[in-house]
Design an enzyme around this catalytic site. Structure first.
Site, PDB file in Angstrom:
ATOM      1  N   SER A 134      -9.123   3.224   2.638  1.00 45.67           N
ATOM      2  CA  SER A 134      -8.003   3.680   1.845  1.00 45.67           C
ATOM      3  C   SER A 134      -7.198   2.550   1.195  1.00 45.67           C
ATOM      4  CB  SER A 134      -7.069   4.534   2.705  1.00 45.67           C
ATOM      5  OG  SER A 134      -6.548   3.792   3.789  1.00 45.67           O
ATOM      6  N   LYS A 175       0.844  -1.197   0.000  1.00 48.25           N
ATOM      7  CA  LYS A 175       0.000   0.000   0.000  1.00 48.25           C
ATOM      8  C   LYS A 175       0.883   1.252   0.000  1.00 48.25           C
ATOM      9  CE  LYS A 175      -3.795   2.099   2.624  1.00 48.25           C
ATOM     10  NZ  LYS A 175      -4.722   1.913   3.773  1.00 48.25           N
ATOM     11  N   SER A 223     -10.427   1.283   6.625  1.00 51.82           N
ATOM     12  CA  SER A 223      -9.643   1.210   5.394  1.00 51.82           C
ATOM     13  C   SER A 223      -9.325  -0.198   4.924  1.00 51.82           C
ATOM     14  CB  SER A 223      -8.334   1.993   5.560  1.00 51.82           C
ATOM     15  OG  SER A 223      -8.606   3.357   5.704  1.00 51.82           O
TER      16      SER A 223
END
Length: 469
Positions: free
Chosen positions: A151, A76, A175
């Site tokens: 996210s 990520k 997220s």
């Protein structure tokens, strides 16, 4: 290639037995990314193919380091992976190359993972919709006109689209949960402190977010969580919890499940969210679990006050120096500027009040867990929305007063660091996915994964309903 559909544990076994080579897996992974990533935009900062194939050949020639040996992974784009850019979705950091791995990334490499690039994220991870001015928006593989969530939206979309068999994520305000739910995969927010973050900045005050795994099966979720877990002496609040993967074989325990619905109306939900959630819970009851509706154990408004105070306080700590520089402030998206301004305006009394509310909620939650093993809520209050939108502004006529109010349903677990496993719950008539949060008491990660595994054996939703790309 058929093996791109496999669970990572199954793929690992084939690599260990020599039925597949790391080169074959890397070639297929790169081909899949080339075929579908242009439409989905989940994988960013992809490394040079020749370099990756050379690493795969080296992995084939080397002794196995761990169960991830030879398996491609992407990180990520909030975490540092040595040699790769960490843009955080911000033009302020675009192209800045990481000089070393974060702790969790180093553990993945030590277990044999081949790091191929990054996965897309919102700017600084703020907002549960993955778009930013550096890499653009990530599209939902189940409907390319809709959001993949965030996210960890790039991670979830890459998993659903079969570009990756495992993904790295993180979770402050859903997220790992919302994108998993919107992409028909699994995401896990471990008990806070299980997976250590980076030992930089303040080490005590901001206990809101955590790193965690994403996968297409609970077995993979557990195995990846076990690689990343473990206390680090540089992080005083990191914790040493046991492995979970070994507990997912054989018969699994039946559990007591408390269904919280929309928290007695406090969390407005789009049409169909509650109905689909309850249909999934009925399936759980048919598997032998005791499922019953449960009254809200705490005041939702008080939780929201505590959460938004502590969250803005944390964001102000991380982005305050940028905000205070007029030349750089304009490069922060409006939501980030709003968070920092709020966070800088709080008094010590405000922070203490928020922490007291948080403490009271923890005590109330522990009482709730005396009668149930698992609390259940939807993963999101809305279905995947238009990818060109910024965020939902209303739900069923209820106006959303902030960019993240529509995700209030994830706050109960986030505020007090409880473990959560998102499970795929099914689809609406349009084919849009939804998830459920399985929430447990602190340290109950293994029990949650056992319930998720029981569900997966019965439904196999990620495998049964892949996106049509």
């Amino acid at each position: 290639m058929e093996f791109l559909e496999w669970d990572a544990v199954e793929l690992s076994g084939a690599l260990a037995a020599g039925r597949l080579s790391a080169v074959e897996v890397m070639q297929a992974t790169l081909a899949r990314i080339e075929a579908v990533n242009g439409a989905v935009n989940a994988v960013v900062s992809l490394r040079d193919a020749d370099d990756l194939l050379a690493e795969a050949r080296a992995a084939d020639a080397a002794p196995r380091q761990g169960w991830l040996h030879g398996i491609p992974m992407a990180i990520k784009d909030l975490a540092h992976a040595k040699g790769l850019p960490t843009s955080q979705g911000s033009p302020l950091f675009a192209g800045r190359i990481a000089q070393q791995d974060d702790i969790a990334v180093a553990r993945l490499r030590a277990a044999g993972a081949l790091i191929i690039g990054k996965t897309n994220t919102p700017e600084f991870g703020l907002g549960s919709h993955t778009f930013n001015p550096v890499h653009g928006a990530t599209h939902n593989p189940y409907d390319l006109d809709r959001s993949a969530g965030g996210s960890s939206g790039g991670a979830a979309a890459a998993l659903a689209a079969r570009m990756l068999c495992l993904a790295d994520g993180s979770d402050m305000m859903g997220s790992l949960r919302n994108p998993a739910g919107w992409n028909n995969v699994y995401g896990m927010r471990p008990t806070w402190g299980t997976v250590p973050g980076d030992p930089a900045g303040d080490l005590f005050l901001h206990q809101l977010s955590t790193l965690g795994p994403m996968a297409r099966s609970p077995r993979d979720l557990a195995a990846l969580r076990d690689v990343k877990r473990g206390a680090d002496p540089r992080l005083p609040l990191s914790a040493e919890w046991a492995d979970c993967a070994t507990g997912l074989t054989g018969d699994l325990p039946k559990q007591r499940i408390g269904w919280l619905g929309d928290w007695d109306g406090a969390f407005p939900c789009a049409p169909g969210i509650i109905e689909l959630s309850e249909a999934a819970l009925q399936q759980m009851a048919e598997l032998g679990h005791a499922v019953a509706p449960m009254a809200p154990p705490f005041d939702a408004d008080a939780m929201w006050e505590s959460w938004t105070t502590l969250r803005s306080f944390a964001v102000a700590a991380s982005l305050g120096a940028i905000y205070d520089d007029p030349a750089r402030r304009e490069h922060l998206k409006p939501a980030a500027q709003w968070e920092v301004a709020r966070g800088q305006g709080f008094s010590a009394t405000d922070i203490q009040r928020a922490s007291s509310i948080r403490s009271n909620w923890f005590r109330a939650a522990m009482q709730a867990f005396e009668t149930v093993d698992v609390l259940v809520l939807p993963s999101a209050q809305v279905w995947p929305f238009d990818v060109g939108a910024v965020h939902p502004t209303e739900i069923n006529g209820s106006a959303m007063d902030s960019y993240h109010r529509w995700m209030q349903v994830v706050v109960p677990a986030s505020l007090i660091g409880l473990p959560v496993v998102n499970i795929p719950a099914g689809f609406d008539a349009r084919g849009l996915p939804l998830g459920l949060q399985l929430i447990g008491k602190r340290g109950s990660d293994a029990r949650l994964l056992q319930l998720a595994e029981d569900w997966h054996r019965a439904t196999g939703l990620p495998q049964a309903f892949p996106p049509k790309l």
